[in-house]
Design a protein around this motif. Structure first.
Motif, PDB file in Angstrom:
ATOM      1  N   THR A  29      77.402  60.998   6.091  1.00 20.31           N
ATOM      2  CA  THR A  29      76.402  60.339   6.915  1.00 20.31           C
ATOM      3  C   THR A  29      75.016  60.667   6.375  1.00 20.31           C
ATOM      4  OG1 THR A  29      76.353  62.223   8.414  1.00 20.31           O
ATOM      5  CG2 THR A  29      77.792  60.409   9.009  1.00 20.31           C
ATOM      6  N   GLN A  30      74.071  59.795   6.636  1.00 15.89           N
ATOM      7  CA  GLN A  30      72.676  60.052   6.293  1.00 15.89           C
ATOM      8  C   GLN A  30      71.906  60.215   7.598  1.00 15.89           C
ATOM      9  OE1 GLN A  30      70.602  56.952   4.166  1.00 15.89           O
ATOM     10  NE2 GLN A  30      68.921  58.332   3.641  1.00 15.89           N
ATOM     11  N   ILE A  31      71.100  61.263   7.689  1.00 19.37           N
ATOM     12  CA  ILE A  31      70.359  61.571   8.913  1.00 19.37           C
ATOM     13  C   ILE A  31      68.871  61.416   8.649  1.00 19.37           C
ATOM     14  CG2 ILE A  31      69.852  63.356  10.618  1.00 19.37           C
ATOM     15  CD1 ILE A  31      72.628  64.568   9.898  1.00 19.37           C
ATOM     16  N   ILE A  32      68.215  60.614   9.495  1.00 22.49           N
ATOM     17  CA  ILE A  32      66.785  60.358   9.338  1.00 22.49           C
ATOM     18  C   ILE A  32      66.083  60.676  10.661  1.00 22.49           C
ATOM     19  CG2 ILE A  32      65.025  58.600   8.898  1.00 22.49           C
ATOM     20  CD1 ILE A  32      67.215  57.098   7.296  1.00 22.49           C
ATOM     21  N   PRO A  33      65.145  61.651  10.663  1.00 21.89           N
ATOM     22  CA  PRO A  33      64.380  61.916  11.886  1.00 21.89           C
ATOM     23  C   PRO A  33      63.556  60.687  12.274  1.00 21.89           C
ATOM     24  CG  PRO A  33      64.121  63.703  10.299  1.00 21.89           C
ATOM     25  CD  PRO A  33      64.806  62.571   9.584  1.00 21.89           C
ATOM     26  N   THR A  34      63.558  60.337  13.567  1.00 18.77           N
ATOM     27  CA  THR A  34      62.832  59.152  14.027  1.00 18.77           C
ATOM     28  C   THR A  34      61.707  59.476  15.009  1.00 18.77           C
ATOM     29  OG1 THR A  34      64.440  58.752  15.780  1.00 18.77           O
ATOM     30  CG2 THR A  34      64.799  57.608  13.680  1.00 18.77           C
ATOM     31  N   PHE A  35      61.859  60.514  15.814  1.00 17.43           N
ATOM     32  CA  PHE A  35      60.777  60.899  16.724  1.00 17.43           C
ATOM     33  C   PHE A  35      60.923  62.351  17.131  1.00 17.43           C
ATOM     34  CE2 PHE A  35      63.967  59.119  19.688  1.00 17.43           C
ATOM     35  CZ  PHE A  35      64.073  60.148  20.614  1.00 17.43           C
ATOM     36  N   ARG A  36      59.809  62.894  17.635  1.00 17.56           N
ATOM     37  CA  ARG A  36      59.775  64.270  18.137  1.00 17.56           C
ATOM     38  C   ARG A  36      58.621  64.357  19.132  1.00 17.56           C
ATOM     39  NH1 ARG A  36      59.736  69.492  14.157  1.00 17.56           N
ATOM     40  NH2 ARG A  36      59.479  71.098  15.730  1.00 17.56           N
ATOM     41  N   TYR A  37      58.948  64.623  20.408  1.00 18.47           N
ATOM     42  CA  TYR A  37      57.942  64.698  21.457  1.00 18.47           C
ATOM     43  C   TYR A  37      58.120  65.964  22.278  1.00 18.47           C
ATOM     44  CZ  TYR A  37      57.106  59.728  20.634  1.00 18.47           C
ATOM     45  OH  TYR A  37      56.793  58.529  20.069  1.00 18.47           O
ATOM     46  N   ILE A  38      57.047  66.719  22.434  1.00 20.72           N
ATOM     47  CA  ILE A  38      57.025  67.803  23.405  1.00 20.72           C
ATOM     48  C   ILE A  38      56.737  67.146  24.754  1.00 20.72           C
ATOM     49  CG2 ILE A  38      55.792  69.869  24.156  1.00 20.72           C
ATOM     50  CD1 ILE A  38      55.251  70.461  21.180  1.00 20.72           C
ATOM     51  N   LEU A  39      57.540  67.455  25.765  1.00 20.26           N
ATOM     52  CA  LEU A  39      57.375  66.817  27.063  1.00 20.26           C
ATOM     53  C   LEU A  39      56.075  67.276  27.721  1.00 20.26           C
ATOM     54  CD1 LEU A  39      60.997  66.967  28.504  1.00 20.26           C
ATOM     55  CD2 LEU A  39      59.975  65.270  26.988  1.00 20.26           C
TER      56      LEU A  39
END
Length: 148
Positions: A15-25
């Motif tokens: 599989t290929q894994i690509i980060p798409t988002f990252r949010y601190i709540l």
């Protein structure tokens, strides 16, 4: 550890894994939500793994995937379907259900901000130790690397 069979082997496509988002709540900065796009070429399989302390929601956005957690029977999930993985869950089967079409997941992780900051993205996917060497070989053969 499950006594049920494992379908992964290092000769299958990775599989290929690509980060798409990252949010601190905003209302709880001790928690971060992270999105990863996981692409499964035809016939692909990922090794047995866990997601540590993260809560995980996976949604199929293209194709279909076979997913089996802990000792549960694996299920096949099609476009628009989703599943939840509790912290510490043993994800023993994670396969593209097709040998001819690709599959794509959008996976959302909810994890303590401190853990993510201390350990990086690699903390989100922890390959079981007995499969780690083969997983590294599989990913290298397919031209991928483990996210950090």
């Amino acid at each position: 550890m499950s006594t049920k069979p494992i379908t992964w082997n290092k000769e299958r496509p990775a599989t290929q894994i690509i980060p798409t988002f990252r949010y601190i709540l905003k209302d709880n900065p001790t928690i971060t939500a992270v999105g990863l796009k996981v692409m499964f070429p035809p016939g692909a399989s990922s090794p047995p793994h866990r997601h540590g302390t993260a809560n995980v929601i996976a949604q199929v956005i293209e194709g279909s995937c076979t997913s089996g957690m802990n000792d549960d029977e694996p299920g096949i999930y099609g476009e628009g379907e989703h599943w939840y993985e509790a912290p510490g869950c043993y994800h023993r089967i994670s396969d593209n259900a097709s040998d001819t079409e690709r599959a794509v997941l959008l996976v959302t992780f909810v994890i303590e901000t401190k853990i993510l900051e201390e350990h990086g993205l690699g903390v989100l996917v922890q390959v079981e130790p007995e499969y780690l060497e083969g997983a590294i070989e599989q990913m290298a053969r397919c031209g991928f690397s483990i996210p950090q």
